[in-house]
Design a protein around this motif. Structure first.
Motif, PDB file in Angstrom:
ATOM      1  N   THR A  99      -7.597   0.201  10.226  1.00  0.00           N
ATOM      2  CA  THR A  99      -8.074   0.399   8.859  1.00  0.00           C
ATOM      3  C   THR A  99      -7.111   1.249   8.033  1.00  0.00           C
ATOM      4  OG1 THR A  99      -9.401   2.244   9.680  1.00  0.00           O
ATOM      5  CG2 THR A  99     -10.499   0.119   9.404  1.00  0.00           C
ATOM      6  N   ASN A 100      -7.366   1.259   6.743  1.00  0.00           N
ATOM      7  CA  ASN A 100      -6.574   2.041   5.794  1.00  0.00           C
ATOM      8  C   ASN A 100      -7.210   3.419   5.655  1.00  0.00           C
ATOM      9  OD1 ASN A 100      -5.210   3.171   3.625  1.00  0.00           O
ATOM     10  ND2 ASN A 100      -5.251   1.302   2.398  1.00  0.00           N
TER      11      ASN A 100
ATOM     12  N   HIS B 112      -6.072  -5.653  10.103  1.00  0.00           N
ATOM     13  CA  HIS B 112      -6.357  -4.735   8.997  1.00  0.00           C
ATOM     14  C   HIS B 112      -7.633  -5.135   8.254  1.00  0.00           C
ATOM     15  CE1 HIS B 112      -2.515  -2.938   9.691  1.00  0.00           C
ATOM     16  NE2 HIS B 112      -1.814  -3.944   9.236  1.00  0.00           N
TER      17      HIS B 112
ATOM     18  N   ASN C 278       0.861  -1.183   0.000  1.00  0.00           N
ATOM     19  CA  ASN C 278       0.000   0.000   0.000  1.00  0.00           C
ATOM     20  C   ASN C 278       0.893   1.226   0.000  1.00  0.00           C
ATOM     21  OD1 ASN C 278      -3.110  -0.780   0.781  1.00  0.00           O
ATOM     22  ND2 ASN C 278      -1.623  -2.304   1.446  1.00  0.00           N
TER      23      ASN C 278
ATOM     24  N   TYR D 114      -1.875   4.320   6.975  1.00  0.00           N
ATOM     25  CA  TYR D 114      -2.125   2.879   7.030  1.00  0.00           C
ATOM     26  C   TYR D 114      -0.792   2.249   7.395  1.00  0.00           C
ATOM     27  CZ  TYR D 114      -3.929  -1.708   5.464  1.00  0.00           C
ATOM     28  OH  TYR D 114      -4.355  -3.017   5.390  1.00  0.00           O
TER      29      TYR D 114
END
Length: 650
Positions: A423-424, A526, A218, A229
């Protein structure tokens, strides 16, 4: 008594009845109820919404030592990252985030900031200086690699040979230095006050990017609105500052005897068992470090440690008032709420109540959702409107009263989303901002018997935005969203969605069971949006595809209407329509001619058959009034058609 219809009314009713009866099943709206995305499970993420039997995530542990130079406003030091590859594939390199590079004149974030600026404008004369890069696998015979490349806010570090899958370990180290920005995009920076400078340090070290089973690395650049993230790990960090500074940070202070004198240690011990706020450094002692610090010249090093966290931040200043109190946690555990603020922010109407707010916020979320995991919760007064890190907030030094409560409670709420549930934020701002805004509602209602309260449940005050042609969907990428929409699509609209789920669609018990299962199942992991959708449906016992599709991944609105109420034999029929694009169960408050009333709920499935529905109500009493959503939970965009008056057939 039933309605008596004669003459022309009877003729009109007979003609009308053929229309409303035949309209019961004139079309099929099943498309609104079908799954809108692929949500089947696999070995990593189950269809029930929980992590799968082969779920994995990588780990990054940090050892960092830095020195703050208050004359040059710089931070410099060394970092060693121990990286564990738990993935099922080998990795020839790892990616890191270098967010301080956002403060360069040619950064992507700078070049994509509008000329007029916005909240995420920042200094342009900063950025990292990186040196002595070293990467080596933690196994016998491995060679050290010094190969790396830097592109904007990302850094790719290569290994001499691939880091093996399923538990391979590598160590990456480097030296770094940067100028601390004055304006740090409302996330970090420095503030000059009468007694010195407040340094709020975040995004201050090279941070490992997440490698996951969804997209691999990511590596979205840091532009501004999209946050972070990060992988979980243990942090051991040391901050060297001038002797008269106070340093607060994520985690527990490891060397109190080296940085606090006996008087200050005793006050710390008092605060650790006190439900009321205890001064550690009093307002009159700010300019007298000899009263609270053991050293009177040169520099001093503060040492902190935090486990199983995704980030660390700290603040340093010689201008701090410092106070603290005990946080009571479930199971007899305790933590400590602390606040640091300059004398400009002092006062019972302002930061003098910060620790009280912090304590109440952490205790509420711990009792209602999940126990707070960190040893301290520190609120820092800075030139930042509000930003969160594990165990540390940066909030505006100008905030007072309800404003200070609101920002303190919101930023501490982020310890649950996204610090515990990882979370992202860069892709799905709504999964941390929206979820946090939702839990803030209940915290604010509970604090001091509603001293400040919440208006989240006043959903109809947002109708003007919900009907604005320039509105965007919750799923809009935060860095491209119109900044005028960001507050709604990241914060308010998803929070209203959860409010509707809890207070209208599922009910409190079913919702709480599912939401707690989500937090417990994904704590320190995640989750993706589909994981949340799946677990809410499986534990809540409801297919909610229609809701996710329309409210979270669309821009349609709720507009439920009562078309009419007509007699039908010895009964009465309430003719309903769905004029909006969001199907919804229909809660009706029915009032009778004897003054009594009752509430019924029609299931959302009535709209699978079309946009009109006729409900046959059987009762020995006459209806005098009917109202949709009497508690006004739904942000229905047209209140004019929510009621049926009693005088239509008079």
């Amino acid at each position: 008594m039933k309605y008596k219809l004669t003459g022309k009314w009877l003729v009109l009713l007979l003609l009308f009845s053929t229309n409303w009866l035949s309209a019961q099943e004139t079309e099929n709206n099943q498309k609104d109820f079908n799954d809108f995305t692929y949500r089947q499970g696999n070995a990593y993420r189950t269809a029930s919404g929980l992590p799968g039997p082969e779920y994995w995530q990588n780990e990054a542990d940090y050892q960092i030592e830095v020195t703050l130079d208050e004359n040059e406003h710089t931070l410099m030091g060394q970092i060693e990252i121990t990286y564990t590859n738990n993935s099922p594939q080998s990795l020839p390199f790892i990616w890191l985030h270098l967010e301080q590079n956002r403060f360069k004149s040619d950064s992507r974030g700078t070049l994509t900031t509008p000329i007029q600026g916005n909240r995420y404008s920042g200094d342009r004369d900063g950025g990292y200086s990186i040196a002595q890069v070293s990467a080596k696998l933690d196994k016998r015979g491995s060679k050290t690699s010094t190969k790396y490349l830097i592109n904007d806010t990302r850094m790719q570090v290569f290994f001499d040979e691939p880091l093996v899958a399923n538990g391979g370990v590598a160590k990456v180290s480097m030296n770094f230095e940067f100028k601390i920005p004055e304006k740090g995009m409302d996330r970090m920076g420095r503030l000059d006050v009468e007694d010195g400078t407040v340094y709020a340090l975040a995004q201050w070290y090279p941070r490992v990017a997440v490698f996951d089973d969804v997209v691999g690395w990511n590596i979205e650049p840091y532009l501004g609105a999209g946050e972070f993230y990060l992988e979980y790990g243990d942090f051991d960090y040391k901050v060297t500052v001038p002797y008269d500074h106070i340093v607060v940070g994520s985690g527990a202070l490891q060397n109190p005897k080296e940085v606090l004198n006996t008087r200050l240690q005793e006050r710390m011990e008092m605060a650790a068992i006190s439900d009321s706020t205890v001064y550690l450094v009093k307002p009159g002692e700010v300019l007298q470090p000899e009263l609270t610090r053991p050293k009177q010249d040169g520099n001093i090093t503060w040492h902190f440690r935090i486990e199983n966290a995704r980030d660390v931040a700290f603040a340093s200043s010689k201008a701090f008032i410092w106070d603290a109190a005990m946080i009571r946690l479930p199971g007899g555990k305790t933590a400590m709420a602390q606040s640091v603020y300059p004398r400009e922010s002092d006062g019972n109407e302002a930061w003098g109540r910060s620790t009280e707010y912090s304590k109440a916020s952490i205790e509420h979320y711990s009792n209602k959702w999940y126990v707070y995991p960190y040893p301290v919760a520190v609120n820092v007064a800075a030139d930042i409107n509000g930003m969160e890190y594990p165990g540390v907030n940066f909030c505006s030094f100008n905030s007072k009263g309800s404003s200070l409560w609101g920002v303190t409670d919101h930023e501490f709420g982020h310890n649950w989303f996204p610090m515990i549930v990882g979370t992202n934020e860069r892709r799905y701002a709504w999964m941390d901002e929206g979820f946090n805004t939702f839990i803030n509602h209940y915290s604010s209602e509970a604090f001091n018997d509603g001293e400040y309260g919440s208006n989240l449940d006043q959903t109809r005050r947002y109708v003007s935005w919900l009907t604005n042609p320039d509105r965007e969907g919750i799923d809009t990428y935060p860095d491209v969203a119109n900044t005028s929409n960001l507050g709604m699509i990241a914060y308010m609209k998803p929070a209203m969605g959860l409010l509707m789920l809890r207070e209208y669609i599922l009910g409190q018990e079913r919702f709480d069971n599912a939401f707690k299962a989500y937090i417990n199942g994904w704590a320190y992991k995640h989750p993706q949006p589909n994981d949340f959708f799946n677990i809410m449906e499986n534990v809540g016992g409801e297919n909610l595809s229609w809701f996710w599709k329309s409210w979270f991944y669309g821009t349609d609105n709720i507009d439920l209407a009562i078309e009419n109420v007509v007699p039908y034999g010895n009964d009465q029929v309430i003719i309903l329509s769905n004029k909006g694009g969001v199907p919804m169960p229909v809660k009706l408050e029915l009032t009778y001619d004897d003054g009594s009333s009752e509430t019924i709920m029609l299931p959302v499935e009535i709209w699978q058959r079309g946009d009109r529905w006729n409900y046959q109500h059987r009762s020995d009493k006459d209806l005098t009034a009917v109202e949709i959503d009497p508690e006004k939970i739904l942000p229905d965009i047209n209140i004019a058609n929510d009621k049926w008056p009693s005088n239509i057939y008079e």
